[in-house]
Design an enzyme around this catalytic site. Structure first.
Site, PDB file in Angstrom:
ATOM      1  N   LEU A   1       0.842  -1.191   0.000  1.00 53.24           N
ATOM      2  CA  LEU A   1       0.000   0.000   0.000  1.00 53.24           C
ATOM      3  C   LEU A   1       0.883   1.249   0.000  1.00 53.24           C
ATOM      4  O   LEU A   1       1.967   1.246   0.584  1.00 53.24           O
ATOM      5  CB  LEU A   1      -0.905   0.026   1.244  1.00 53.24           C
ATOM      6  N   ASP A   2       0.385   2.312  -0.637  1.00 50.13           N
ATOM      7  CA  ASP A   2       1.099   3.590  -0.607  1.00 50.13           C
ATOM      8  C   ASP A   2       1.245   4.076   0.837  1.00 50.13           C
ATOM      9  O   ASP A   2       0.457   3.702   1.711  1.00 50.13           O
ATOM     10  CB  ASP A   2       0.339   4.654  -1.408  1.00 50.13           C
ATOM     11  N   ARG A   3       2.207   4.925   1.057  1.00 51.53           N
ATOM     12  CA  ARG A   3       2.511   5.397   2.414  1.00 51.53           C
ATOM     13  C   ARG A   3       1.288   5.952   3.148  1.00 51.53           C
ATOM     14  O   ARG A   3       1.059   5.641   4.311  1.00 51.53           O
ATOM     15  CB  ARG A   3       3.607   6.466   2.351  1.00 51.53           C
TER      16      ARG A   3
ATOM     17  N   THR B   1      -1.903   5.502   2.370  1.00 52.14           N
ATOM     18  CA  THR B   1      -3.096   4.660   2.265  1.00 52.14           C
ATOM     19  C   THR B   1      -3.136   3.745   3.480  1.00 52.14           C
ATOM     20  O   THR B   1      -2.122   3.154   3.859  1.00 52.14           O
ATOM     21  CB  THR B   1      -3.070   3.820   0.978  1.00 52.14           C
TER      22      THR B   1
ATOM     23  N   ARG C   1      -5.775   6.431  -7.545  1.00 48.28           N
ATOM     24  CA  ARG C   1      -5.544   7.876  -7.481  1.00 48.28           C
ATOM     25  C   ARG C   1      -5.464   8.482  -8.878  1.00 48.28           C
ATOM     26  O   ARG C   1      -6.067   9.533  -9.163  1.00 48.28           O
ATOM     27  CB  ARG C   1      -4.274   8.148  -6.696  1.00 48.28           C
TER      28      ARG C   1
END
Length: 300
Positions: free
Chosen positions: A133-135, A137, A233
């Site tokens: 997961l993105d930082r 998220t 996104r």
């Protein structure tokens, strides 16, 4: 660690091809050819090119994965949803990166899992992130506890069987309440952001509006059919509806201080037990507070 499979037929097959058929990765096979790991037929050690001609128990024994000295363990909290000898399912807070990198090498999810494994006395000390997961998220995240488990769920076919759903809070009013965004993505020149590009990688995102806040935005339930970087996104930005709090994609910075994206559902079939596992992560406090603000605006 040891894993055993039962060959049940009389078809001739090499040990190597048998292991590949069980989902052992080509990468691990190459490692074994360099002398790492041992294969046994019943209790007899055999090389990978051995031909198996009859039903027999095939056992793979691998040495523990030694800890990477460049990845320090972290003692920060780790919220665990599920654990067995192969998997760790955790809840990732927003603001914590998944793996060590330039922005953080001390307290990523990998550092935290390593710290936890050391506390538990584990021998395999290299966490393998399956669903990164993105930082910023938040949400449910799957980690393999050893390299065999990692290999079983990182093939292209296996990745397609992992069902991932998200909640996203997008800006503006979505005219289509249910849709498939099918648009290839590529990285923008001189940027960390991604955009639709005709020669980009195939990317498909399904969404359904769960709560409509008219022109203020919408809470959408999102299912990833592909797993591209920044896919959700970038896709909603391409529609003119960037996520609230998403600074990189010029989303509104008014009601939440990070991109309003939460991985709330993870579902997959455990390749070891053949059972289906499903995990749900509730919306975190900052996401709920953002929804409350939009709801209040809607009633005015």
């Amino acid at each position: 660690m040891k894993l055993t499979w039962q060959k049940k037929d009389h078809k001739q097959i090499t040990v190597q091809k048998f292991l590949l058929a069980q989902g052992i990765s080509q990468r691990l096979i190459k490692t074994m050819k360099k002398g790492v790991g041992t294969v046994y037929l019943e209790q007899k050690q055999v090389p990978l090119n051995t031909v198996i001609k009859q039903p027999v128990a095939v056992t793979l024994e691998l040495p523990p994965e030694k800890a990477d000295e460049n990845v320090p363990p972290s003692s920060e909290p780790l919220e665990i949803y599920y654990e067995d000898s192969n998997w760790l399912v955790v809840n990732k807070p927003a603001g914590v990166t998944s793996v060590p990198g330039p922005s953080d090498r001390q307290d990523t999810m990998v550092n935290r899992v390593k710290g936890y494994l050391l506390q538990q006395g584990a021998t395999d000390l290299v966490p393998h992130v399956i669903t990164r997961l993105d930082r910023f998220t938040s949400g449910v995240m799957l980690i393999a506890k050893h390299r065999v488990a990692q290999g079983l769920l990182t093939t292209t076919a296996a990745q397609k069987q992992i069902h991932k759903e998200y909640y996203a809070l997008v800006s503006g009013e979505l005219i289509e309440k249910t849709a498939l965004i099918d648009a290839p993505l590529g990285r923008k020149e001189n940027s960390y952001a991604y955009e639709i590009q005709s020669d980009g990688k195939n990317a498909q995102t399904k969404y359904q509006v769960v709560q409509d806040y008219q022109d203020q935005g919408a809470l959408v339930q999102v299912q990833l059919l592909t797993g591209r970087t920044h896919q959700i996104r970038a896709h909603f930005t391409s529609l003119g509806h960037p996520l609230y709090g998403d600074e990189l994609y010029q989303g509104p910075q008014t009601i939440i201080q990070r991109q309003a994206l939460h991985a709330y559902k993870l579902q997959f079939v455990d390749p070891f037990t053949k059972t289906e596992l499903q995990f749900i992560s509730e919306l975190p406090a900052d996401f709920k507070a953002a929804l409350a603000q939009l709801d209040a605006r809607k009633r005015v």
